[in-house]
Structure formats: structure tokens, C-alpha cells
Design an enzyme around this catalytic site. Structure first.
Site: not given
Ligand code: TPP
Ligand code: MG
Lengths: 326, 326
Positions: B58-59, B85, B128
Site C-alpha cells: 500500500a505504497e 512504484f 520496472h
């Protein structure tokens, strides 16, 4: 009235006066805005006073609190002075944040108010972090503080609401989530924002206690808040308290109280049948004379606070740069 | 002197600061095992779950939790698994952590570090592999660091943890395995944030860059030296606040500039460096500034295509020849 016949004690009378303080504070802001004195936007909590009085006054000075864009009442009831609040809202150096925060960002760290917020929902993660800091690395042995975070029904649709309840519950934090459900997020009724009747039902999904109450019933708010705060203090973990209430003004100073998304009848119903101040007057059994006197007293407090703010200076441009970095 | 990897350097910085100051802790996804790159592996055995805190995925909220804990006096280091992210954390970093100081008129500070490895890694594909440093350089109230050597990674991370302001600390995935000598002065070994460093002295052209691109620039300089072209390589180390003085010094010395970065060109770090040069030392330029950066394209998966878009030593060599030959 003879003292022996009174249905209330001094604390209850003060609570009643405090509801007036919030209402008149918010009314004054609207007036100052209309006179062109107060810059920016305003989100008044008029009509929701019982939530602020009922919850914040159950907290100790050293308890922590985060609020949202509609937070003047909460901050006042946590201990902030009206004069420095007005000064902040008028952008003066004597304001709590030197006039750099304004209405949506009043913080008063001396009284544990770690900030209001202009971003819907964003106080919740901060509150989880602050609550975590209270239990961090054995600190619970030295303190029994709690943290409270206020947010609206609209914020319950945000991902952070769910993420934060999940973490707070998993970590058993001393945190009370208070949802002020005033039935609308801006112009969108709660019915269009989610499929459940009571937002507090969401707590069950996170293994947390959830309670829905009439947020305009001051005694009920006080009693419920006191219980949930005590529970958090004693290590009983977080809870979600939903207070059903209603705002009388438009969402912000930019829109009318009714006409677009609410009817005049609906607003009038809440003002006459459900008003927290009128209801508490009855609980206390105050006479018209007493009420008149209290309103006069409150006006005097507000006028003096505004005078202080008006007479204060703003921070100079040379000084503002020093607040970017610590 | 002792030789360690960049990855060890990052871990040592955190461990030494955690030993020095009980308020420092690590929080993030899978930090207990350190499963992602192994940066935090083993730390939980030394410091326990209380100070190496695993979170749900839950960044956004975790960024807020770290910030909230910092607002109440702790010094969290949040590990964001990948720089890609950290896009989820933008609200808390941009609107909360970086603005808390000014919005509260100096009442609060947010000494929180957001660590996030970025850059290409070999077909990790578009979500990424990014280098988003420029996004963060656009946020007042936030410091941004991207070191290129183990010694600097260690000393700058220690400085970041001790800094009273929020800091975004960007490692490069390809640097984790790079070895280098580090000082063994222990806990006092810190580098001042905001200072660039000349990695190679030269007289003909300045190559201004940072992070993993430093090594492409060093290889380019080595090759060009064989042709008799003397390159100076300036490592920015801190992206914000940028070391304007060091940039101007090297431009005054060589009069020719290549600015290189792995992120995309539009609105990039190189654009800012170029603008500083235009503002302050334009008159010293003998040729237009040449930028080397990723074109405006998401990083493709196919290894050959990835290598085609991510800038490297050859692109730098071409750019240097261009500024020299006009
Ligand atoms: C993330 C975000 N989106 C939108 C807004 C604009 N906005 C301010 S208040 C508000 C409605 C909030 O509703 P609710 O949470 O119920 O609080 P209330 O205003 O009713 O007290 C909106 C949409 C905002 N400030 N932040
Ligand atoms: Mg609402």
C-alpha cells in the site's frame, strides 16, 4: 433558576458555549470573506459542531489530532485560540502557521494538532504514522496517548481509508478514525459514492470496531468518543466512529447552501429538527435569557479575536524563504 | 580502506544510523527478508521487527505512515521497492512531507527518507526500469540524491537520514553490485547534501551527469582520451538542490558541455542543468550544450531495443564529438 434545579453541570454548559463559539467563528469567516477581508476558500463546519465539541474535548492536550479541510471546529476544541486561528485565516504572522498555511492547513503542535489537510483522505496515513510513533519500539510503556483523525464521508471512498484501517488494525494502534458523515462529498450524495448505508460497517472488514451514531446528539457523541478513546488508551486498538451530521453552508464559500444538489426543505429540516445547538439547549433546559447572554458573550470573544487578527502584520517576503527547509 | 559493494554501503548507512539513533527505522515491503535486492537482508535480526517494519502493499499509505511518524519525531527510512512504484507515493511526498514545514509556519518538520532503486536492469520492461529523478527535483521542500559510488552512497544516505527534511534517495539497480573503497571513519563519515564532485579532471569538454550514467561517462572519457580529447566528468550527486556553483565552474573551465542522464529528455535533469548554464555562464560557452537522454519512449522489453533507447557511453562519445567538432 435555582442551582439545585439545574439539569446540567458547568462542563455541559461550557460544551454548549463551545458549540456557539464554533458556529460564530464560522459565521464570522463568511462575513469577513464577503467583506473582502479574508482571502482564499472556506469550508465551514456550521451544523456539525457537536462532533468537534463531543470528540475533541475528550482528548488530552498531549493526544494527537489530524483534521481535514473542514477542521476549524476540531482545532478550536483541541485547544487552539480563536485569535490565532483568525490570524492564520487572514494570513498574518501571528497566526498558528505564520499565515503560510491558511484555513486548510492550520496546525497547532502545542495542542497536538499535527495539521489539517487540503487533500481529501491524506490525513489518514499521517495519523497512522503518528499513532505508530506512539507505540514504536517499546514507547507504549511510557505513554498512553492516542491519535484521532477526522475525515468526511467522501474520503471513505479513497484507497487510503482502506489501507489505513488495515494497517492500524494489524498493528493495533491507538487511533480513532472519525468519519463526519454530512451526507455529501461536495455535490455528490453518499448514496452515489458507495453501496452501504453506514460507513462504519467498513470497519468489520478490517477486524476493527465500527460505530455509527447521530453526530448531532452531543451527549451521545461525548459518551461514544470517551469510550473509544479509553479503549485505544488501554491498548484495545483502533476504531472507526461515524458521526451522521449535516453542513448548513455550501461545500465551500463558492456555492450556495441549496439549489443544485440539495433542497431548501432538506436544509431547513436539519436546521430546525436536528440542530445540535437547539437540541442541547433543550437537554440543558436553558432559558431564553440565558441563551441570549451566552450568544452575546460569544460575540464578544469573536470580535476581540478578529480585532487581534486584523491588527497583526503579515510575514515579510524576505522571511518566507526560511520556511521551505528545516 | 575497505572495499564493499554499493548495496552493502546502503545497508551499512542504515545500520550505523540505526545504531546511532533509536529514532531511525526502516519501513517498506519485504524489508524483513530484504527479498527484492537484499539491501535490508539481516537487519531484522539486529534490530527486530519493531525497527524493520514490513507493510502491506500500500505504497501511498505507507509513504504517509513514514511521514506521519516523522512529523511526530521519528526518522523513518521508507524503502520503495522500485522507483516506478514511488509514483504511488507522490501525493504524500509532494503534498504532505515536502510542504509540512512551510504550511505549518515551521512548527513541523518531516525528516523522512524515501529510498527507491531506479534505472534499467536488463529487460525489466517499462514499469520496472524508469529513472524519474526529474519529477522529484520539481518539488520544493524535498531534497533529491542519486549517488554513483559505494562511498558516496553510504555517506550521502547517512546525511539524508540525519537531515531534518524529507529526502528522496535514488539508487540505481545496476550500481548495487558495483564495488568501491569506503572510508572506515564510521558514523561521522557524511557528505554534505547539495555538493557535486569532479570524478575526472579534464580541459576540453565537461560531461555533467549522475548515478549509473557516471560510469558510462567515465568509460567515454577514457576512450576519448586516447584521441587526445580531455573530458571533465562532473557528478551532480545531489539533484536538488543542485550545485550551481560546481556546474558553472566546470563550464568556465572547458566551455563545452554534454549533459547526460538515463531519464527521458523532456523536462529532465539535463534540461535543468542546461538552463542553469544558459542563465549563469552562457558567455563562457564555445558551443551549444548537448543533451544525452532517453528519448520520449517507455523502456521496451526486447533486450536489443532496450539497449537502443537507454543512453550509454557511445551516445556520450558521439555527443562529445559533436560539441567539439561543431
Ligand atoms: C484528493 C482530492 N480530491 C478532490 C478534492 C476537492 N475536494 C475538496 S473537499 C471535497 C469533498 C470531500 O467530501 P467529504 O470527505 O465528505 O468532506 P466534507 O467536505 O463533506 O466535509 C472534494 C472533492 C480534494 N481536496 N482532494
Ligand atoms: Mg461530506
Amino acid at each position: 433558576m435555582c442551582a439545585a434545579n439545574k439539569k446540567y453541570d458547568e462542563k455541559m454548559l461550557k460544551d454548549y458555549k463551545d458549540m456557539w463559539l464554533i458556529r460564530k467563528f464560522e459565521d464570522k469567516i463568511y462575513q469577513l470573506y464577503s467583506e473582502g477581508v479574508l482571502p482564499g476558500t472556506i469550508h465551514a463546519s456550521t451544523g456539525q459542531e457537536a462532533v468537534a465539541v463531543g470528540i475533541c474535548k475528550q482528548l488530552r492536550k498531549d493526544d494527537l489530532m489530524f483534521t481535514n479541510h473542514r477542521g476549524h471546529g476540531h482545532t478550536l476544541m483541541k485547544g487552539a485560540e480563536a485569535k490565532r486561528m483568525f490570524a492564520e485565516l487572514l494570513g498574518k504572522e501571528t497566526g498558528y502557521c505564520k499565515g503560510l498555511g491558511g484555513s486548510m492547513h492550520v496546525a497547532d503542535t502545542e495542542n497536538g494538532v499535527l495539521g489539517a489537510n487540503g487533500v481529501v483522505g491524506s490525513g489518514m496515513p499521517l495519523a497512522v504514522g503518528a499513532a505508530l510513533s506512539l507505540v514504536y519500539n517499546g514507547r507504549r510503556e511510557d505513554n498512553d496517548k492516542v491519535c484521532v483523525v477526522f475525515f468526511g464521508d467522501g474520503a471513505s471512498g479513497a484507497g487510503v481509508f482502506h489501507e489505513c484501517m488495515n494497517m492500524a488494525s494489524n498493528w493495533n494502534l491507538p487511533l480513532i478514525f472519525v468519519c463526519e458523515n454530512n451526507l455529501y462529498g461536495m455535490s455528490t450524495p453518499i448514496k452515489e459514492q458507495g453501496s452501504i448505508e453506514n460507513i462504519a460497517d467498513r470497519a468489520a472488514g478490517y477486524n476493527m470496531e465500527g460505530v455509527t451514531i447521530d453526530g448531532n446528539d452531543l451527549e451521545l457523541v461525548k459518551e461514544t468518543a470517551a469510550r473509544l478513546i479509553q479503549k485505544a488508551r488501554e491498548g484495545g486498538g483502533p476504531s472507526l466512529l461515524e458521526c451522521k451530521t449535516y453542513r448548513y453552508n455550501g461545500h465551500s464559500r463558492g456555492d450556495k447552501p441549496y439549489g443544485i444538489y440539495r433542497t431548501k426543505e432538506e436544509v431547513d429540516y436539519w436546521k430546525t429538527e436536528k440542530d445540535p445547538i437547539l437540541r442541547y439547549e433543550k437537554v440543558l433546559g436553558l432559558s431564553d435569557e440565558e441563551i441570549k447572554e451566552i450568544k452575546k458573550e460569544t460575540d464578544a470573544i469573536i470580535d476581540e479575536a478578529v480585532k487581534f487578527a486584523m491588527e497583526s502584520d503579515a510575514l515579510s517576503p524576505e522571511d518566507v524563504l526560511q520556511y521551505v527547509f528545516a | 580502506m575497505r572495499t564493499i559493494t554499493y548495496l552493502q554501503a546502503v545497508r551499512e548507512a542504515m545500520e550505523e544510523e540505526m545504531e546511532r539513533d533509536e529514532k531511525v527505522f526502516v519501513i517498506g515491503l519485504d524489508v524483513g527478508t530484504g527479498l527484492t535486492f537484499g539491501v535490508t537482508t539481516g537487519m531484522i535480526d539486529k534490530f527486530g521487527k519493531e525497527r524493520v517494519i514490513d507493510t502491506p502493499i500500500a505504497e501511498l499509505s505507507v509513504a504517509g505512515v513514514a511521514t506521519g511518524a516523522a512529523l511526530n519525531g521519528l526518522r523513518p527510512v521508507m524503502e520503495v521497492m522500485l522507483q516506478d512504484f514511488i509514483t504511488l507515493c507522490m501525493e504524500q511526498i509532494t503534498n504532505q512531507a515536502s510542504k509540512a514545514r512551510l504550511m505549518t509556519g515551521g512548527q513541523l518538520k518531516a525528516p523522512v527518507v524515501f529510498r527507491a532503486p531506479g534505472g534499467w536492469f536488463g529487460s525489466f520492461a517499462a514499469q520496472h526500469s524508469q529513472s524519474l529523478e526529474a519529477w522529484f527535483a520539481h518539488i520544493p521542500g524535498l531534497k533529491v540524491i542519486a549517488p554513483s559510488t559505494p562511498a558516496e552512497a553510504k555517506a550521502l544516505l547517512k546525511a539524508a537520514i540525519r537531515d531534518d527534511n524529507p529526502v528522496a534517495f535514488f539508487e540505481h539497480k545496476k550500481l548495487f553490485g558495483r564495488t568501491g573503497e569506503v572510508s572506515e571513519y564510521g558514523e561521522d563519515y557524511v557528505i554534505e547534501i547539495g555538493k557535486a564532485d569532479i570524478k575526472r579532471e579534464g580541459t576540453d569538454v565537461s560531461i555533467i551527469t549522475y548515478s549509473n550514467m557516471i560510469w558510462e561517462a567515465m568509460d567515454a572519457a577514457e576512450e576519448l582520451a586516447k584521441e587526445g580529447i580531455s573530458c571533465e566528468v562532473l557528478d551532480l550527486r545531489t539533484i536538488s538542490p543542485m550545485d550551481r556553483e560546481a556546474i558553472c565552474e566546470t563550464v568556465k573551465k572547458t566551455g563545452k558541455v554534454v549533459v547526460a542522464e538515463e531519464g527521458v529528455e523532456t523536462g529532465g535533469v539535463g534540461a535543468e542543468v542546461t538552463a542553469i548554464i544558459a542563465d549563469e555562464v552562457y558567455a563562457y560557452l564555445d558551443a551549444p550544450v548537448k543533451r544525452v537522454a532517453c528519448p520520449m519512449i517507455p523502456i521496451p522489453f526486447n533486450p536489443d531495443l532496450e539497449r537502443f533507447v537507454v543512453p550509454n557511453k557511445d551516445n556520450i562519445i558521439d555527443a562529445v564529438r559533436e560539441v567539439i567538432n561543431g
